[in-house]
Design an enzyme around this catalytic site. Sequence first.
Site, PDB file in Angstrom:
ATOM      1  N   SER A 251       0.856  -1.188   0.000  1.00  0.00           N
ATOM      2  CA  SER A 251       0.000   0.000   0.000  1.00  0.00           C
ATOM      3  C   SER A 251       0.888   1.233   0.000  1.00  0.00           C
ATOM      4  O   SER A 251       2.115   1.138   0.062  1.00  0.00           O
ATOM      5  CB  SER A 251      -0.911   0.011   1.230  1.00  0.00           C
ATOM      6  OG  SER A 251      -0.144   0.111   2.421  1.00  0.00           O
ATOM      7  N   LYS A 252       0.257   2.403  -0.067  1.00  0.00           N
ATOM      8  CA  LYS A 252       1.015   3.647  -0.141  1.00  0.00           C
ATOM      9  C   LYS A 252       1.935   3.853   1.056  1.00  0.00           C
ATOM     10  O   LYS A 252       2.965   4.516   0.937  1.00  0.00           O
ATOM     11  CB  LYS A 252       0.051   4.833  -0.269  1.00  0.00           C
ATOM     12  CG  LYS A 252      -0.674   4.894  -1.605  1.00  0.00           C
ATOM     13  CD  LYS A 252      -1.578   6.114  -1.689  1.00  0.00           C
ATOM     14  CE  LYS A 252      -2.269   6.173  -3.053  1.00  0.00           C
ATOM     15  NZ  LYS A 252      -3.169   7.343  -3.151  1.00  0.00           N
ATOM     16  N   ARG A 253       1.565   3.277   2.196  1.00  0.00           N
ATOM     17  CA  ARG A 253       2.405   3.495   3.375  1.00  0.00           C
ATOM     18  C   ARG A 253       3.761   2.807   3.259  1.00  0.00           C
ATOM     19  O   ARG A 253       4.658   3.076   4.049  1.00  0.00           O
ATOM     20  CB  ARG A 253       1.689   2.999   4.630  1.00  0.00           C
ATOM     21  CG  ARG A 253       1.485   1.498   4.704  1.00  0.00           C
ATOM     22  CD  ARG A 253       0.642   1.137   5.918  1.00  0.00           C
ATOM     23  NE  ARG A 253       0.346  -0.279   5.983  1.00  0.00           N
ATOM     24  CZ  ARG A 253       1.157  -1.178   6.529  1.00  0.00           C
ATOM     25  NH1 ARG A 253       2.318  -0.806   7.041  1.00  0.00           N
ATOM     26  NH2 ARG A 253       0.811  -2.448   6.573  1.00  0.00           N
ATOM     27  N   HIS A 254       3.906   1.922   2.268  1.00  0.00           N
ATOM     28  CA  HIS A 254       5.190   1.255   2.086  1.00  0.00           C
ATOM     29  C   HIS A 254       6.159   2.070   1.237  1.00  0.00           C
ATOM     30  O   HIS A 254       7.265   1.608   0.951  1.00  0.00           O
ATOM     31  CB  HIS A 254       4.981  -0.127   1.449  1.00  0.00           C
ATOM     32  CG  HIS A 254       4.317  -1.105   2.358  1.00  0.00           C
ATOM     33  ND1 HIS A 254       2.991  -1.479   2.211  1.00  0.00           N
ATOM     34  CD2 HIS A 254       4.772  -1.776   3.441  1.00  0.00           C
ATOM     35  CE1 HIS A 254       2.675  -2.353   3.155  1.00  0.00           C
ATOM     36  NE2 HIS A 254       3.726  -2.539   3.919  1.00  0.00           N
ATOM     37  N   GLY A 255       5.767   3.232   0.814  1.00  0.00           N
ATOM     38  CA  GLY A 255       6.675   4.087   0.055  1.00  0.00           C
ATOM     39  C   GLY A 255       6.288   4.197  -1.400  1.00  0.00           C
ATOM     40  O   GLY A 255       5.118   4.100  -1.761  1.00  0.00           O
TER      41      GLY A 255
END
Length: 478
Positions: A251-255
Amino acid sequence: MTILPSTMVQAKSIVTRFAPSPTGFLHIGGARTALFNWLYARRHGGTFRLRIEDTDRQRSTNEAIEALIEGLTWLELGWDGEIVYQFARAQRHAEVAHTLLKQGLAYHCYATAEELEAMREAQKAAGKPVRYDGRWRDRPASDARPNVPPVVRIKAPQTGETVIADKVQGEVRFDNDVLDDFVLLRSDGTPTYMLSVVVDDFDMGITHVIRGDDHLTNAARQRQIIDSMGWPQPVYAHLPLLHGEDGAKLSKRHGALGIHEYEALGYLPEAMRNYLLRLGWSHGDDEVIATEQAIAWFDLEHIGRSPARIDLKKLDNLNGHYLRAADNERLADLLCALRRKKGQHVPGGQQRDLLVRAMNGLKERAKTMVELNDNSSFLFAPRPLSLDEKAAKILSPAARALLAKLAAALAATPWDAAALEAAVRAFAETEGVKLGDAAQPLRAALTGKGTSPPIFDVMAVLGREECLARIADQDGIR
């Protein structure tokens, strides 16, 4: 759904495709899917096609189409033939649905949205799977509701199993009683995604469908259309989705997720291809696999069933390897393009020549083009150089005084790396200091940084006049 050992399927002529929906950038997972399709086609001397699945008119945008094409172009994954735009083929898709209607393999459904919602709620309340119950499947045409535009549904088999022989997941079995009569044409006559995909794959001669395993259930439904039309079944290979370093779904939180972000972060396309290749595919313990070798080795049998994890440290290491192997002129071109995008000074003429000459030393200490840019900025920085925190600390009053003496010794030294190193070593010995006590202030004065490529190589590249002028720029050295 039951998964059994894989069934081998031989294909005579290989045609693969990458079929993204243009609703955003080229995601890293989509890029891997494109690469695997491209490699498999190239491995077998086949054809790799690009299809833009733009049937969702509300979410599909021209900007997203451009982003997808730019991403594939940057990765150097060239496709064969013209791009196929799915929406433009809607009439052809509808023709197939009408063919199934004429053959009694599809039917008109007049159920209203309210009726369908009530049906779903009743199924939920009874603890049953939510699926269309076939209420219009066998009703006569005389029951048609006037002034109600119907949808067209396929007559899917209601008993037995649908079997997908998947090259990655193995033999996957679906009970047909859970695969309902899905919609082929909406009430306005437009085709659904499920129908469009099958028709396009057939018309494009696709032999191998390599895509994410989130489409595995779709394969069972699409098989109903394929079998109803008497078309050949493609070879399926459903790839496990990518996970973040923490093992959670990506997801976006992984960069960075979009390929355009990796380009902006300074990665080379060949490094990215190597990295994507190793996300779920292996060849023994090999990690560094050039594209030419990947084409020779790539197969579907060595794709793992477990989700691959993103590991940016591996990408950094791979990119560092490819940076060191890259042609210096090419790196200079890439660096200039990067600086242009950033609105930074773009070296030309003698400055560009200087950059190319310095590249061997610069690329040894960089893992990305962004680092290479930062590390090379001292070459064409305006004088007097601004000092980073470490360089400012190194250039103490005592260090500046030592530099003043060193400058006099250097003025008479032949200007090549070996002679300069010998001169600085001799100077340090005469002054009774360690080599680093002389070399570190020299590095700080010449580059404005606490770290740099080998300082004597830097001096040889900058030249006598520039080096002595930079030393003289330091306060107290005039």
